[in-house]
Design an enzyme around this catalytic site. Structure first.
Site, PDB file in Angstrom:
ATOM      1  N   CYS A  74       0.831  -1.201   0.000  1.00 43.82           N
ATOM      2  CA  CYS A  74       0.000   0.000   0.000  1.00 43.82           C
ATOM      3  C   CYS A  74       0.873   1.263   0.000  1.00 43.82           C
ATOM      4  CB  CYS A  74      -0.958  -0.053   1.188  1.00 43.82           C
ATOM      5  SG  CYS A  74      -2.370   1.043   1.010  1.00 43.82           S
TER       6      CYS A  74
ATOM      7  N   HIS B  12      -3.445  -5.805   1.085  1.00 47.91           N
ATOM      8  CA  HIS B  12      -2.644  -6.014   2.303  1.00 47.91           C
ATOM      9  C   HIS B  12      -2.560  -7.494   2.665  1.00 47.91           C
ATOM     10  CE1 HIS B  12      -2.329  -1.805   3.886  1.00 47.91           C
ATOM     11  NE2 HIS B  12      -3.347  -1.622   3.068  1.00 47.91           N
TER      12      HIS B  12
ATOM     13  N   GLU C 248      -0.737  -8.919   4.822  1.00 51.13           N
ATOM     14  CA  GLU C 248      -0.572  -9.105   6.270  1.00 51.13           C
ATOM     15  C   GLU C 248      -1.909  -9.078   7.007  1.00 51.13           C
ATOM     16  OE1 GLU C 248      -0.165  -6.326   4.739  1.00 51.13           O
ATOM     17  OE2 GLU C 248      -0.701  -4.618   6.003  1.00 51.13           O
TER      18      GLU C 248
END
Lengths: 79, 229
Positions: free
Chosen positions: B86, B203, B205
């Site tokens: 990002c 994302h 994660e």
């Protein structure tokens, strides 16, 4: 010296903000508006008088930070 | 494996990355403040999401001049793995470590939701755990994720298999309808020429545990780990 830097989107790069502003103008009955492109205007107060070296340094500022030359053009005016 | 997570003023996904690396995958993770000028003993660097320097001027434009970035560039040049998520992706493009630029979403809106992604490259150090054509569900959370590059660059990315994944429909089909932000060619993630630097707007994660709704992002970390263990 003072310098003015104009940063504008290159031709062909999509400008959704400009499109939204154009839509608003049209809804306000400014039907003559064909297109709106939004850019940035920066005023720089710089030590020293204008000269070749200062101009070259301003150009470097634009190339390295003030504009992203992948999508933007820039124009410098020195006062 | 030892991961370094670079923290800029305004980073806000640094803890998410730390959690995924340390708690979910059991690896060493250490924060690296952006003013540091040395990087030692890291196997992989993560530039996390957020709003570094308040997104002033352009996203990532100021962070790319943070002192640590000279080291990040050297680390990448030596072949070290660098993952930009990002805002981290935006910083990597501004730094010239990845081509193109992330522009304001076509809708002008901040978009925060899970998207479907079709895996295009499954041979990089970041994507080996996936299969080509696999559809992933991973969240995005950005206002500036519309990928743009000139025609030659897009063609080069396509021809050299450097597009990681594209925004798609649940069945894997790629179309304008499945494009959340106006990215050219529905591009959601890319690799550099040597394949050791990856930028992704989604994302990974945030999609490593079932309780978060998807574990599809875990493949990125599994791929990286398989290179080192």
């Amino acid at each position: 010296m003072k310098a003015k830097v104009y940063v504008t989107l290159k031709k062909g790069v999509l400008d959704p903000q400009g499109k939204a502003v154009m839509g608003a103008l049209k809804s306000m009955n400014f039907s003559e508006v064909r297109d709106v492109r939004i850019g940035k205007f920066m005023e720089l107060d710089i030590d020293g008088k204008s000269g070749k070296e200062e101009e070259a340094r301003l150009k470097e500022m634009c190339e390295r930070l003030l504009a992203n030359t992948v999508i933007e053009n820039y124009r410098i005016e020195i006062e | 494996m030892r991961f370094g997570i670079v923290v800029f003023p305004g980073s806000n996904c640094d803890h998410d990355c730390h959690h995924a690396v340390k708690r979910v995958f059991g690896q060493e993770a250490e924060y690296v403040w952006h003013r540091e000028t040395k990087l030692k003993g890291f196997d992989c660097l993560i530039l996390p999401g957020g709003f570094s320097y308040g997104d002033y001027l352009r996203t990532g434009a100021i962070a790319r001049f943070s002192p640590i970035m000279a080291e990040v560039t050297r680390f990448a040049a030596r072949g070290g793995l660098v993952l930009g998520v990002c805002n981290g992706f935006q910083i990597l493009t501004e730094a010239g470590l990845l081509p193109g630029v992330l522009m304001r979403n076509k809708s002008l809106k901040f978009i925060c939701r899970h998207v479907n992604l079709r895996v295009e490259n499954c041979s990089s150090p970041f994507t080996g755990a996936y299969e080509k054509g696999q559809v992933l569900s991973i969240p995005i959370a950005h206002a500036d994720g519309s990928y743009f590059a000139d025609d030659d660059t897009i063609k080069r990315l396509e021809d050299t298999d450097r597009i990681v994944y594209r925004y798609c429909a649940p069945d894997g089909s790629v179309s304008a309808e499945s494009n959340p932000n106006g990215s050219l060619a529905n591009i959601a993630g890319i690799l550099n020429e040597t394949g050791n630097v990856m930028g992704t707007m989604p994302h990974p994660e945030m999609a490593c545990e079932g309780v978060l709704g998807s574990t599809d992002g875990g493949g990125i970390f599994e791929s990286i780990l398989s290179k080192f263990t």
